[in-house]
Motif scaffolding. Structure first.
Motif, PDB file in Angstrom:
ATOM      1  N   ILE A 187     -34.585 -27.373  21.013  1.00  0.00           N
ATOM      2  CA  ILE A 187     -35.956 -27.814  20.778  1.00  0.00           C
ATOM      3  C   ILE A 187     -36.250 -27.947  19.286  1.00  0.00           C
ATOM      4  O   ILE A 187     -36.969 -28.836  18.853  1.00  0.00           O
ATOM      5  CB  ILE A 187     -36.940 -26.828  21.461  1.00  0.00           C
ATOM      6  N   ASN A 188     -35.666 -27.052  18.481  1.00  0.00           N
ATOM      7  CA  ASN A 188     -35.909 -27.103  17.028  1.00  0.00           C
ATOM      8  C   ASN A 188     -34.930 -28.034  16.316  1.00  0.00           C
ATOM      9  O   ASN A 188     -34.766 -27.954  15.103  1.00  0.00           O
ATOM     10  CB  ASN A 188     -35.808 -25.693  16.426  1.00  0.00           C
ATOM     11  N   ASP A 189     -34.244 -28.888  17.135  1.00  0.00           N
ATOM     12  CA  ASP A 189     -33.278 -29.860  16.627  1.00  0.00           C
ATOM     13  C   ASP A 189     -31.997 -29.240  16.099  1.00  0.00           C
ATOM     14  O   ASP A 189     -31.155 -29.939  15.540  1.00  0.00           O
ATOM     15  CB  ASP A 189     -33.881 -30.798  15.568  1.00  0.00           C
ATOM     16  N   TYR A 190     -31.840 -27.936  16.274  1.00  0.00           N
ATOM     17  CA  TYR A 190     -30.509 -27.376  16.048  1.00  0.00           C
ATOM     18  C   TYR A 190     -29.555 -28.068  17.006  1.00  0.00           C
ATOM     19  O   TYR A 190     -29.869 -28.262  18.178  1.00  0.00           O
ATOM     20  CB  TYR A 190     -30.501 -25.869  16.313  1.00  0.00           C
ATOM     21  N   ARG A 231     -40.063 -18.547  22.828  1.00  0.00           N
ATOM     22  CA  ARG A 231     -40.036 -17.460  21.841  1.00  0.00           C
ATOM     23  C   ARG A 231     -38.822 -16.539  22.048  1.00  0.00           C
ATOM     24  O   ARG A 231     -38.287 -15.974  21.102  1.00  0.00           O
ATOM     25  CB  ARG A 231     -41.338 -16.645  21.958  1.00  0.00           C
ATOM     26  N   LYS A 263     -35.805 -17.388  23.138  1.00  0.00           N
ATOM     27  CA  LYS A 263     -34.590 -18.189  23.154  1.00  0.00           C
ATOM     28  C   LYS A 263     -34.473 -19.099  24.375  1.00  0.00           C
ATOM     29  O   LYS A 263     -33.409 -19.650  24.658  1.00  0.00           O
ATOM     30  CB  LYS A 263     -33.339 -17.318  22.987  1.00  0.00           C
ATOM     31  N   GLN A 309     -32.717 -22.260  23.146  1.00  0.00           N
ATOM     32  CA  GLN A 309     -33.793 -23.278  23.236  1.00  0.00           C
ATOM     33  C   GLN A 309     -33.196 -24.665  23.473  1.00  0.00           C
ATOM     34  O   GLN A 309     -33.685 -25.667  22.932  1.00  0.00           O
ATOM     35  CB  GLN A 309     -34.648 -23.262  21.965  1.00  0.00           C
TER      36      GLN A 309
END
Ligand code: MTE
Ligand code: MO
Length: 162
Positions: free
Chosen positions: A94-97, A125, A127, A154
Motif C-alpha cells: 500500500i505504501n508503494d514498497y 497499522r 502490517k 501491507q
C-alpha cells in the motif's frame, strides 16, 4: 533465464473461472505477459483468499517479540489457481514498497500470503491486510536481510514478471 510454470493450466486459462469478488478487493494480481491495458488478471476479496487451502506457520521474526502464528494461502497456490507463468513475483504494498521474490522461493519454501496474525485479521497499522511470511523458524537459513526484505507487509498488488 529460467521460466517456471506454476501449475498445469494454460496461460490465462483459469482466470475466467475465478469467482468475482463480492466484497472489498484486497488483492490484485497482474501479469506482465498479459496485455498492458487489460487491467488486473484477478481481483480477490478476503473470502476468495480464504477459499484457497490455508497454511500456517509459527515463527520468530525481526518484527515481533517471540514466535507468532501467521496463516493464509501459500503464494504458490494463489498463482497456481491463476495459471500464470513467470520467474518473479513482485509484491507491491500500500505504501508503494515493492520487492521482487523469485518464483523459485515459492517452490522451495512454504511462503504464506498471510491474512491472519495469531488468528486475527491484520489492520493496515498492524502490517495488514496481507503480509508475505517466510517460515523463518522452519527454515533457519532464511534468517537474513534478503528474506527480511522479501517479507512485504501491507501487500495490495502482486505482479508476475516473465
Ligand atoms: N510494506 C512494507 N514492507 C516492508 C518494508 C517496507 O518498507 N514496507 N521494508 C522491507 C525491508 S527492506 C526489510 S529489511 C524488512 C524490515 O523492515 P524494518 O527494518 O522496517 O523492520 O521489511 C520489509 N517489508
Ligand atoms: Mo531491508
Amino acid at each position: 533465464m529460467l521460466a517456471l510454470w506454476l501449475g498445469a493450466a494454460a496461460p490465462g486459462a483459469s482466470a475466467q473461472t475465478l469467482a468475482q469478488p463480492a466484497n472489498t478487493v484486497i488483492l490484485e494480481v497482474s501479469s506482465a505477459t498479459s496485455a498492458p491495458n487489460s487491467g488486473p488478471i484477478a481481483q480477490f476479496d478476503l473470502a476468495m483468499l480464504d477459499a484457497l487451502p490455508q497454511r500456517e506457520t509459527v515463527t520468530s521474526t525481526p518484527w515481533y517479540d517471540g514466535p507468532q502464528t501467521f496463516s493464509g494461502p501459500l503464494l504458490s497456490d494463489l498463482l497456481n489457481t491463476l495459471g500464470v507463468q513467470g520467474t518473479t513475483v513482485r509484491a507491491v504494498a500500500i505504501n508503494d514498497y515493492a520487492v521482487d521474490i523469485p518464483v523459485s522461493d515459492l517452490l522451495d519454501y512454504p511462503v504464506i500470503l498471510a491474512s491472519r496474525h495469531n488468528g486475527n485479521l491484520m489492520s493496515v497499522r498492524d502490517k495488514g491486510p496481507l503480509f508475505v511470511v517466510f517460515p523463518f523458524d522452519e527454515v533457519p537459513s532464511l534468517n537474513n536481510e534478503v528474506y527480511y526484505a522479501r517479507s512485504a507487509w501491507q501487500v495490495r498488488h502482486i505482479e508476475v514478471l516473465p
